[in-house]
Design a protein around this motif. Structure first.
Motif, PDB file in Angstrom:
ATOM      1  N   VAL A  92      46.651  47.631  35.515  1.00 22.03           N
ATOM      2  CA  VAL A  92      46.474  46.279  34.991  1.00 22.03           C
ATOM      3  C   VAL A  92      45.210  45.652  35.542  1.00 22.03           C
ATOM      4  CG1 VAL A  92      47.469  43.967  34.943  1.00 22.03           C
ATOM      5  CG2 VAL A  92      48.943  45.953  34.629  1.00 22.03           C
ATOM      6  N   ALA A  93      44.970  45.821  36.872  1.00 25.79           N
ATOM      7  CA  ALA A  93      43.844  45.184  37.528  1.00 25.79           C
ATOM      8  C   ALA A  93      42.509  45.766  37.100  1.00 25.79           C
ATOM      9  CB  ALA A  93      43.990  45.300  39.036  1.00 25.79           C
ATOM     10  N   ALA A  94      42.515  47.001  36.556  1.00 22.63           N
ATOM     11  CA  ALA A  94      41.255  47.643  36.192  1.00 22.63           C
ATOM     12  C   ALA A  94      40.628  47.037  34.949  1.00 22.63           C
ATOM     13  CB  ALA A  94      41.477  49.138  35.989  1.00 22.63           C
ATOM     14  N   VAL A  95      41.399  46.345  34.146  1.00 23.57           N
ATOM     15  CA  VAL A  95      40.887  45.775  32.900  1.00 23.57           C
ATOM     16  C   VAL A  95      41.151  44.280  32.904  1.00 23.57           C
ATOM     17  CG1 VAL A  95      41.045  45.819  30.392  1.00 23.57           C
ATOM     18  CG2 VAL A  95      41.367  47.939  31.691  1.00 23.57           C
ATOM     19  N   ALA A  96      40.117  43.508  32.578  1.00 25.92           N
ATOM     20  CA  ALA A  96      40.285  42.058  32.530  1.00 25.92           C
ATOM     21  C   ALA A  96      41.263  41.692  31.421  1.00 25.92           C
ATOM     22  CB  ALA A  96      38.937  41.391  32.278  1.00 25.92           C
ATOM     23  N   PRO A  97      42.256  40.865  31.725  1.00 23.67           N
ATOM     24  CA  PRO A  97      43.238  40.486  30.699  1.00 23.67           C
ATOM     25  C   PRO A  97      42.621  39.526  29.695  1.00 23.67           C
ATOM     26  CG  PRO A  97      43.600  39.218  32.689  1.00 23.67           C
ATOM     27  CD  PRO A  97      42.518  40.199  33.016  1.00 23.67           C
ATOM     28  N   ARG A  98      43.307  39.336  28.592  1.00 23.02           N
ATOM     29  CA  ARG A  98      42.808  38.376  27.613  1.00 23.02           C
ATOM     30  C   ARG A  98      42.848  36.978  28.215  1.00 23.02           C
ATOM     31  NH1 ARG A  98      46.482  35.448  24.643  1.00 23.02           N
ATOM     32  NH2 ARG A  98      48.692  35.847  25.100  1.00 23.02           N
ATOM     33  N   ASP A 102      46.310  27.259  35.512  1.00 18.18           N
ATOM     34  CA  ASP A 102      45.757  26.612  36.704  1.00 18.18           C
ATOM     35  C   ASP A 102      46.202  27.356  37.953  1.00 18.18           C
ATOM     36  OD1 ASP A 102      44.053  24.262  36.277  1.00 18.18           O
ATOM     37  OD2 ASP A 102      45.751  23.504  35.110  1.00 18.18           O
ATOM     38  N   THR A 103      45.896  28.640  38.002  1.00 19.91           N
ATOM     39  CA  THR A 103      46.260  29.473  39.138  1.00 19.91           C
ATOM     40  C   THR A 103      45.078  29.570  40.090  1.00 19.91           C
ATOM     41  OG1 THR A 103      47.709  30.795  37.708  1.00 19.91           O
ATOM     42  CG2 THR A 103      47.091  31.750  39.835  1.00 19.91           C
ATOM     43  N   LEU A 104      45.335  29.370  41.379  1.00 18.54           N
ATOM     44  CA  LEU A 104      44.262  29.511  42.359  1.00 18.54           C
ATOM     45  C   LEU A 104      43.784  30.957  42.389  1.00 18.54           C
ATOM     46  CD1 LEU A 104      45.537  27.374  45.379  1.00 18.54           C
ATOM     47  CD2 LEU A 104      43.514  26.909  43.965  1.00 18.54           C
ATOM     48  N   THR A 105      42.482  31.146  42.353  1.00 18.86           N
ATOM     49  CA  THR A 105      41.921  32.496  42.406  1.00 18.86           C
ATOM     50  C   THR A 105      42.158  33.098  43.785  1.00 18.86           C
ATOM     51  OG1 THR A 105      39.955  33.791  41.828  1.00 18.86           O
ATOM     52  CG2 THR A 105      39.607  31.839  43.197  1.00 18.86           C
ATOM     53  N   ARG A 106      42.211  34.409  43.867  1.00 21.72           N
ATOM     54  CA  ARG A 106      42.583  35.071  45.121  1.00 21.72           C
ATOM     55  C   ARG A 106      41.559  34.822  46.223  1.00 21.72           C
ATOM     56  NH1 ARG A 106      45.918  39.174  46.887  1.00 21.72           N
ATOM     57  NH2 ARG A 106      45.139  40.418  48.631  1.00 21.72           N
ATOM     58  N   TYR A 107      40.289  35.037  45.923  1.00 24.44           N
ATOM     59  CA  TYR A 107      39.225  34.851  46.912  1.00 24.44           C
ATOM     60  C   TYR A 107      38.572  33.501  46.651  1.00 24.44           C
ATOM     61  CZ  TYR A 107      40.031  39.789  47.740  1.00 24.44           C
ATOM     62  OH  TYR A 107      40.622  40.998  48.039  1.00 24.44           O
ATOM     63  N   ARG A 108      38.907  32.526  47.479  1.00 24.78           N
ATOM     64  CA  ARG A 108      38.549  31.147  47.137  1.00 24.78           C
ATOM     65  C   ARG A 108      37.970  30.338  48.300  1.00 24.78           C
ATOM     66  NH1 ARG A 108      44.149  31.793  46.794  1.00 24.78           N
ATOM     67  NH2 ARG A 108      45.398  30.689  48.356  1.00 24.78           N
ATOM     68  N   THR A 109      37.496  31.016  49.363  1.00 22.68           N
ATOM     69  CA  THR A 109      36.805  30.291  50.423  1.00 22.68           C
ATOM     70  C   THR A 109      35.310  30.300  50.136  1.00 22.68           C
ATOM     71  OG1 THR A 109      36.368  32.190  51.879  1.00 22.68           O
ATOM     72  CG2 THR A 109      38.555  31.167  52.022  1.00 22.68           C
ATOM     73  N   GLU A 132      34.411  40.986  33.813  1.00 17.00           N
ATOM     74  CA  GLU A 132      34.942  42.347  33.700  1.00 17.00           C
ATOM     75  C   GLU A 132      34.732  43.126  34.999  1.00 17.00           C
ATOM     76  OE1 GLU A 132      34.384  44.205  29.424  1.00 17.00           O
ATOM     77  OE2 GLU A 132      32.523  43.255  30.066  1.00 17.00           O
ATOM     78  N   TRP A 133      33.538  43.026  35.541  1.00 19.95           N
ATOM     79  CA  TRP A 133      33.201  43.786  36.745  1.00 19.95           C
ATOM     80  C   TRP A 133      34.051  43.319  37.930  1.00 19.95           C
ATOM     81  CZ3 TRP A 133      31.308  43.228  41.695  1.00 19.95           C
ATOM     82  CH2 TRP A 133      30.785  44.370  42.299  1.00 19.95           C
ATOM     83  N   LEU A 134      34.232  42.016  38.050  1.00 18.21           N
ATOM     84  CA  LEU A 134      35.042  41.480  39.147  1.00 18.21           C
ATOM     85  C   LEU A 134      36.493  41.962  39.059  1.00 18.21           C
ATOM     86  CD1 LEU A 134      33.637  37.829  39.305  1.00 18.21           C
ATOM     87  CD2 LEU A 134      33.362  39.610  41.035  1.00 18.21           C
ATOM     88  N   TRP A 135      37.033  42.010  37.866  1.00 17.44           N
ATOM     89  CA  TRP A 135      38.404  42.517  37.695  1.00 17.44           C
ATOM     90  C   TRP A 135      38.488  43.980  38.129  1.00 17.44           C
ATOM     91  CZ3 TRP A 135      43.202  40.900  37.009  1.00 17.44           C
ATOM     92  CH2 TRP A 135      43.408  39.573  36.583  1.00 17.44           C
ATOM     93  N   ARG A 136      37.504  44.772  37.723  1.00 15.79           N
ATOM     94  CA  ARG A 136      37.533  46.196  38.058  1.00 15.79           C
ATOM     95  C   ARG A 136      37.405  46.429  39.561  1.00 15.79           C
ATOM     96  NH1 ARG A 136      34.443  49.774  33.411  1.00 15.79           N
ATOM     97  NH2 ARG A 136      35.479  48.822  31.613  1.00 15.79           N
ATOM     98  N   LYS A 137      36.728  45.523  40.249  1.00 18.28           N
ATOM     99  CA  LYS A 137      36.506  45.687  41.677  1.00 18.28           C
ATOM    100  C   LYS A 137      37.546  44.964  42.532  1.00 18.28           C
ATOM    101  CE  LYS A 137      32.973  48.292  41.131  1.00 18.28           C
ATOM    102  NZ  LYS A 137      33.032  49.730  41.542  1.00 18.28           N
ATOM    103  N   GLY A 138      38.621  44.484  41.908  1.00 14.45           N
ATOM    104  CA  GLY A 138      39.731  43.936  42.669  1.00 14.45           C
ATOM    105  C   GLY A 138      39.615  42.482  43.047  1.00 14.45           C
ATOM    106  N   ALA A 139      38.961  41.673  42.218  1.00 12.17           N
ATOM    107  CA  ALA A 139      38.827  40.250  42.534  1.00 12.17           C
ATOM    108  C   ALA A 139      40.168  39.532  42.566  1.00 12.17           C
ATOM    109  CB  ALA A 139      37.903  39.570  41.516  1.00 12.17           C
ATOM    110  N   MET A 140      41.195  40.116  41.951  1.00 11.28           N
ATOM    111  CA  MET A 140      42.538  39.535  42.023  1.00 11.28           C
ATOM    112  C   MET A 140      43.500  40.459  42.761  1.00 11.28           C
ATOM    113  SD  MET A 140      42.092  36.620  40.844  1.00 11.28           S
ATOM    114  CE  MET A 140      43.799  36.138  41.057  1.00 11.28           C
ATOM    115  N   GLY A 141      42.941  41.389  43.526  1.00 13.37           N
ATOM    116  CA  GLY A 141      43.763  42.314  44.305  1.00 13.37           C
ATOM    117  C   GLY A 141      43.040  42.701  45.573  1.00 13.37           C
ATOM    118  N   THR A 142      42.889  43.989  45.797  1.00 14.77           N
ATOM    119  CA  THR A 142      42.162  44.481  46.954  1.00 14.77           C
ATOM    120  C   THR A 142      40.706  44.689  46.583  1.00 14.77           C
ATOM    121  OG1 THR A 142      44.141  45.603  47.789  1.00 14.77           O
ATOM    122  CG2 THR A 142      42.022  46.312  48.675  1.00 14.77           C
TER     123      THR A 142
END
Length: 332
Positions: free
Chosen positions: A33-39, A44-51, A233-243
């Motif tokens: 799921v994390a490898a492909v950016a969802p539609r 209003d969800t806080l993004t994972r990396y937000r400092t 797209e690139w951020l999703w593939r590199k784990g911007a919402m995961g590791t």
């Protein structure tokens, strides 16, 4: 027979797992799921990396956002980069922004700043300003709601042609001299087009904006450019919402090895010259002098006895002295 029974059991288990997964009882693998950016969806969800230290990997779109309190403390005027217009960007992006502006001027494609950092409150006002002009649905494609804008990061700018109208007044500002030069070269200086043509709005959630550039550092910008992906797209593939696996925005400096010192040859000690002492011949010994016999001794004169010598005076006692005090220590 045993092999046949085992094969049947395996087949039954596989079919059962497929039916359960089809019913939605088994969670899909997160990696897939994390490898492909969802539609794009509205939320209003806080993004994972937000400092403020996550500026290069904070994923922002119509669903994910920053906190309203997010505000960088190292903002500087874009005029420090020798660029006309107004606004502020983070100091961490200033050097590459200055280099990009200088290169654009040399190429006769100078640009100015239409907009840079926007606080949460400013973005709220900006979005609802667009809503009042174009309606909510159209505004949502052209402007971000409060917290969802890359401008709040302090590393995004809207650029324009110096002395001209706002870039969105053009049919396609990307075809201007400045816009075309930036599209080809901005990534070389760590700036990337956030909403490129052909990817927007499907993969970016916003319409094509040839004037909107985000700073991610030269290393990451080069990777995004080489991959042919939109930043989202690139951020999703590199784990911007995961590791996160996208690495650092800057190359790791390689230590310069110091040359090994060349030992200087030690000088061979010179032998001390052996000097042959020159001995002078000793003089001939002289004969002892012959002494004449002395005259007959005379009787000693009779002398009056002298008075007894006076006793030596008593030594003057040396007064005892007190030991001198040691000097005080001077404070370090």
């Amino acid at each position: 027979m045993k092999a046949t029974r085992y094969a049947r059991r395996l087949l039954i288990a596989t079919l059962a797992a497929a039916l359960v997964a089809g019913a939605g009882l088994v969670e899909a693998p997160r990696a897939a799921v994390a490898a492909v950016a969802p539609r794009c969806t509205t939320g209003d969800t806080l993004t994972r990396y937000r400092t403020t230290a996550d500026w290069y990997r904070s994923l922002l779109d119509t669903r994910y956002r920053l906190a309203s309190s997010y505000a960088p403390r190292d903002l500087v005027s874009v005029s420090n980069a020798g660029v006309s217009g107004g606004g502020r960007i983070r100091r961490i992006a200033l050097r590459d922004f200055t280099a990009m502006a200088r290169a654009a001027r040399i190429a006769s494609a100078p640009f100015a700043v239409e907009s840079a950092y926007r606080s949460y409150a400013t973005q709220v006002a900006t979005f609802w300003g667009w809503v009042s002009r174009a309606g909510f649905d159209r505004a949502s494609l052209a402007s971000a709601r409060g917290g969802h804008s890359e401008h709040q990061l302090g590393t995004a700018v809207d650029l324009k042609t110096p002395g001209r109208a706002a870039p969105w007044r053009y049919a396609d500002w990307g075809t201007t001299r400045a816009g075309a030069w930036l599209a080809r070269n901005s990534w070389r200086y760590g700036w990337i087009l956030s909403y490129p043509k052909g990817k927007s709005p499907g993969q970016t959630c916003y319409k094509y904006e040839p004037w909107h550039f985000r700073y991610v550092g030269r290393t990451i910008a080069g990777q995004i450019h080489a991959a042919g992906l939109a930043p989202r797209e690139w951020l999703w593939r590199k784990g911007a919402m995961g590791t996160w696996t996208g690495g650092s925005p800057f190359p790791t400096p390689q230590p310069t090895p110091s040359p090994s010192p060349t030992p200087s040859p030690s000088a061979s000690p010179r032998p001390e010259p052996t000097s042959t002492p020159t001995s002078e011949p000793t003089a001939e010994p002289t004969a002892p002098p012959t002494t004449e016999p002395t005259a007959e001794p005379t009787a000693p004169p009779t002398t009056e006895p002298t008075a007894a010598p006076a006793p030596d005076p008593e030594p003057t006692p040396v007064p005892a002295t007190e030991p001198s005090a040691s000097p005080e220590r001077t404070p370090a």
